[in-house]
Design an enzyme around this catalytic site. Sequence first.
Site: not given
Ligand code: PDD
Length: 291
Positions: A30, A49, A148, A181, A205
């Site tokens: 996703y 991505r 993801k 993270e 991620l």
């Molecule tokens: N989550 N690390 C993890 C484990 C994440 O699930 C996310 C994003 C990030 C940050 O990624 P980005 O900057 O590309 O949003 C880091 C999204 C917001 C979610 O789970 O809905």
Amino acid sequence: MIYLNEKLVPEHKALVSVFDHGFLYGDGIYETLRAYNGVVFKLDEHIERLFRSACMIALEIPKTHEMLKQAVYETLKANSHNEAVIRITISRGAGPIGLDPALCPKPTLVIMSHEFKKYPGPYYRKGVKISVVSTRRNFRDALNPQIKSLNFLNNILAKIEAKDRASYEAIMLNYRGYVAEGTISNIFFVKDNVLCTPCINIGILDGITRRIIINAAEEMGIKVREGYFRKHEIYRVEEVFISNTTMEVMPVAEVDDIRTGMPGMITKALHKAYKKKVAEYTKEHKQDRLL
Ligand code: PDD
């Protein structure tokens, strides 16, 4: 309205089979995106991505990059959303019980759009509390955090620990004990005026927000260090913040009951720079709204 496979359907008709391997095994991927003033921020990067995640689980997305872009805008417009959070989910699809992806001939595609709800003001004015939890981030060679994926139990177990400690976000260490993270965010801290953040090799991620922040910091002449950090290194530092697509730059006031204090200068400056990049992007991509 929800985009399901080929078309928009009302929410009550947006139903997925109980045989979907996304439901049975968490087999899927996703993306979460944010629309500002009707323009989806960094849409190409998110779709790229998504394709990378798909490739890493040997899932063939039944649409092209351009078709997905179009479908995202169709969903946004069908819901008349300007400030929105969009989620694209692609699961392996329905098939008999069994792990073999070949059992599922057709992936399921779902695109949802929700009105963006602002985070409470004090989160940004005062900062949030985070905790380093005992749940370790998935081992990179077992389930790479760069995928993801719909398989979120690792993060959910960490989230449960954070909630038990009345913390907004859980910070996970990797299998060797290096800071990795958050459950849905990347982490940054400032020490001796250097912006530090775990490197991708730790097993995290590759956050799109993280990359924008690193670039903004470099443009501002702030020294950036992507590296390996131990838990004690994020205690008693000058500033800490977490980032993701919807939070942008969220200041942290407390790590494991150790106070960092009010949002720092660098955190505030980076959030301002981020917002400026959003404004520039939105202006430059105004025509995307016609997609
Ligand atoms: N989550 N690390 C993890 C484990 C994440 O699930 C996310 C994003 C990030 C940050 O990624 P980005 O900057 O590309 O949003 C880091 C999204 C917001 C979610 O789970 O809905």
